[in-house]
Design a protein around this motif. Structure first.
Motif, PDB file in Angstrom:
ATOM      1  N   LYS A   1       0.828  -1.202   0.000  1.00  0.00           N
ATOM      2  CA  LYS A   1       0.000   0.000   0.000  1.00  0.00           C
ATOM      3  C   LYS A   1       0.873   1.267   0.000  1.00  0.00           C
ATOM      4  CE  LYS A   1      -3.546   2.718   0.686  1.00  0.00           C
ATOM      5  NZ  LYS A   1      -2.809   3.902   0.270  1.00  0.00           N
TER       6      LYS A   1
ATOM      7  N   MET B   1     -15.536 -12.437   4.385  1.00  0.00           N
ATOM      8  CA  MET B   1     -14.301 -12.062   3.688  1.00  0.00           C
ATOM      9  C   MET B   1     -13.568 -13.303   3.182  1.00  0.00           C
ATOM     10  SD  MET B   1     -10.893 -10.217   5.159  1.00  0.00           S
ATOM     11  CE  MET B   1     -11.527  -8.705   5.841  1.00  0.00           C
TER      12      MET B   1
ATOM     13  N   LEU C   1      -9.471  -7.910  -6.791  1.00  0.00           N
ATOM     14  CA  LEU C   1      -9.804  -7.568  -5.404  1.00  0.00           C
ATOM     15  C   LEU C   1      -8.603  -6.967  -4.682  1.00  0.00           C
ATOM     16  CD1 LEU C   1     -11.999  -7.693  -3.188  1.00  0.00           C
ATOM     17  CD2 LEU C   1     -11.117  -9.943  -2.548  1.00  0.00           C
ATOM     18  N   TYR C   2      -7.422  -7.530  -4.945  1.00  0.00           N
ATOM     19  CA  TYR C   2      -6.204  -7.004  -4.311  1.00  0.00           C
ATOM     20  C   TYR C   2      -5.980  -5.556  -4.730  1.00  0.00           C
ATOM     21  CZ  TYR C   2      -1.520  -6.984  -2.310  1.00  0.00           C
ATOM     22  OH  TYR C   2      -0.421  -6.694  -1.530  1.00  0.00           O
TER      23      TYR C   2
ATOM     24  N   LYS D   1      -8.140  -3.452  -5.877  1.00  0.00           N
ATOM     25  CA  LYS D   1      -9.221  -2.606  -5.356  1.00  0.00           C
ATOM     26  C   LYS D   1      -8.949  -2.235  -3.897  1.00  0.00           C
ATOM     27  CE  LYS D   1     -14.234  -2.855  -4.643  1.00  0.00           C
ATOM     28  NZ  LYS D   1     -14.557  -3.743  -3.524  1.00  0.00           N
ATOM     29  N   GLN D   2      -8.597  -3.252  -3.110  1.00  0.00           N
ATOM     30  CA  GLN D   2      -8.374  -2.975  -1.677  1.00  0.00           C
ATOM     31  C   GLN D   2      -7.157  -2.101  -1.447  1.00  0.00           C
ATOM     32  OE1 GLN D   2      -8.780  -5.747   1.339  1.00  0.00           O
ATOM     33  NE2 GLN D   2     -10.782  -6.443   0.680  1.00  0.00           N
TER      34      GLN D   2
ATOM     35  N   GLU E   1      -8.230   1.485  -2.493  1.00  0.00           N
ATOM     36  CA  GLU E   1      -9.161   2.104  -1.540  1.00  0.00           C
ATOM     37  C   GLU E   1      -8.454   2.464  -0.249  1.00  0.00           C
ATOM     38  OE1 GLU E   1     -12.432  -0.548  -1.146  1.00  0.00           O
ATOM     39  OE2 GLU E   1     -13.245  -0.032  -3.121  1.00  0.00           O
TER      40      GLU E   1
ATOM     41  N   ARG F   1      -7.668   0.767   2.391  1.00  0.00           N
ATOM     42  CA  ARG F   1      -8.250   0.370   3.660  1.00  0.00           C
ATOM     43  C   ARG F   1      -7.193  -0.200   4.603  1.00  0.00           C
ATOM     44  NH1 ARG F   1     -13.285  -3.206   3.058  1.00  0.00           N
ATOM     45  NH2 ARG F   1     -12.723  -3.264   0.876  1.00  0.00           N
TER      46      ARG F   1
ATOM     47  N   GLY G   1      -4.720  -3.514   7.087  1.00  0.00           N
ATOM     48  CA  GLY G   1      -5.837  -4.404   6.778  1.00  0.00           C
ATOM     49  C   GLY G   1      -5.459  -5.865   6.663  1.00  0.00           C
TER      50      GLY G   1
ATOM     51  N   GLY H   1      -7.324  -7.962   5.075  1.00  0.00           N
ATOM     52  CA  GLY H   1      -7.832  -8.408   3.780  1.00  0.00           C
ATOM     53  C   GLY H   1      -6.735  -8.685   2.785  1.00  0.00           C
ATOM     54  N   LEU H   2      -5.806  -7.749   2.641  1.00  0.00           N
ATOM     55  CA  LEU H   2      -4.715  -7.903   1.684  1.00  0.00           C
ATOM     56  C   LEU H   2      -3.896  -9.158   1.979  1.00  0.00           C
ATOM     57  CD1 LEU H   2      -3.204  -4.319   1.174  1.00  0.00           C
ATOM     58  CD2 LEU H   2      -4.535  -5.639  -0.455  1.00  0.00           C
TER      59      LEU H   2
END
Lengths: 126, 191
Positions: A72, B121, B136-137, B139-140, B143, B145, B151, B153-154
């Motif tokens: 990120k 999830m 999805l990766y 997108k997350q 975004e 998050r 997160g 999620g990743l």
């Protein structure tokens, strides 16, 4: 402008940001304990650099490993470079990957799809 | 411990050892997961794999999965009981090595109210194909998050993408507010 020179460790990358010598490079492994704190000075440096960048900026990523938390922050760096590019500055990303590392190659391709900057993939032998 | 108890305890240690061998467990840990622990476990496993001439690809995949799993515990495991008993960021971490694959298994306390969202999830991630996972990766990541905790999620998506295997998981009830969350990922040794 101040030069950033960080020596890499087994969990943090080497980073050189040197405007005068035109070196912009992140390399090695990235899984810092606190990703946000680690990358904050880098992002701040880029903000300052963006105010008066060189005619051409070639930014190299030569990572062998990064965790998802770092992914990120790498995107944050790329987005700053994208902004510079949008403002009419010449920016080129060089994404280096070990020739047998499909995952790292794919990671570069994905970033290239997300950000709108000239992007060059370069394979090398470890 | 009196003499009888010591003998019983030592027999337990032997049983424990045998059951570790039977399940081909190469590393097991229970406690707080810190950055230092993460570094120690990954480098230990890396050097073991190098000694055993495991391929680079497999080594890299195991490393990826270990880092993400350990980070999930350190950032998301919930508190259970009083603070000095079991606290957040703790869990069990295990690496086992079979003839065909490596398994990285984690277990940690989770509040029951979070189970539904987590299950959704995990089910979503398990239902996606390669391209779906990639989208999805992206997108997350876009975004952003990544909260102050970073997160989870990743991490889950990354594990499934890197291993090509679905996540196995299970919730065991502890009491009315907490459960124990078990997650296992497998990495094939033959690719």
């Amino acid at each position: 402008m101040e030069v950033i020179k960080i020596k890499g460790t087994d969990d943090t990358p080497s980073i050189v940001l040197d405007k005068d010598n035109e070196i912009f490079e992140i390399s090695g492994r990235s899984l810092p304990e606190d990703v946000t704190a680690f990358y904050e000075p880098i992002l701040n440096w880029l903000d300052e650099y963006a105010e008066n960048p060189n005619d051409k900026t070639v930014f190299s990523f030569k990572l062998v490993y990064f965790n998802t938390a770092s992914s990120k922050l790498l995107l944050d760096i790329l987005m700053k470079l994208e902004e510079m590019h949008e403002n009419g500055n010449e920016v080129l990303i060089k994404w280096y990957y070990p020739e047998d590392d499909e995952d790292m190659q794919e990671a570069g391709e994905e970033y290239a799809e997300i950000v709108d900057i000239p992007f060059e993939q370069v394979s090398y032998v470890l | 411990m009196d003499k009888h108890n010591i003998k019983g305890f030592l027999e337990f240690v032997y049983d424990f050892y045998r059951s570790m061998k039977a399940h081909e467990i190469t590393l097991v840990y229970e406690g707080e997961i810190t950055h230092q622990i993460t570094k120690a476990f990954t480098s230990l496993t890396e050097s073991n794999m190098a000694k055993e001439d495991e391929s680079n690809t497999v080594q890299k995949k195991v490393f990826h999965v270990m880092v993400e799993c350990l980070q999930n515990i350190s950032k998301h495991a919930d508190t259970f009981g009083s603070d000095d008993y079991l606290f957040a960021g703790r869990g069990i971490f295990m690496v086992s090595k079979g003839t065909k694959d490596y398994h990285v298994t984690t277990g940690n306390v989770i509040e029951n109210r979070k189970i539904e969202e987590l299950t959704e999830m995990l089910e979503e991630i398990n239902s996606l194909d390669k391209d779906g996972l990639k989208q999805l990766y992206k997108k997350q990541m876009k975004e952003g998050r990544v909260t102050d905790k970073g997160g989870a999620g990743l991490g889950f998506i990354d594990i499934v993408r890197k291993t090509g295997n679905k996540l196995e998981y299970h919730f065991l009830p502890i009491d009315e507010t907490n459960s124990f969350f078990l997650l296992s990922s497998s990495i094939s040794r033959t690719n």
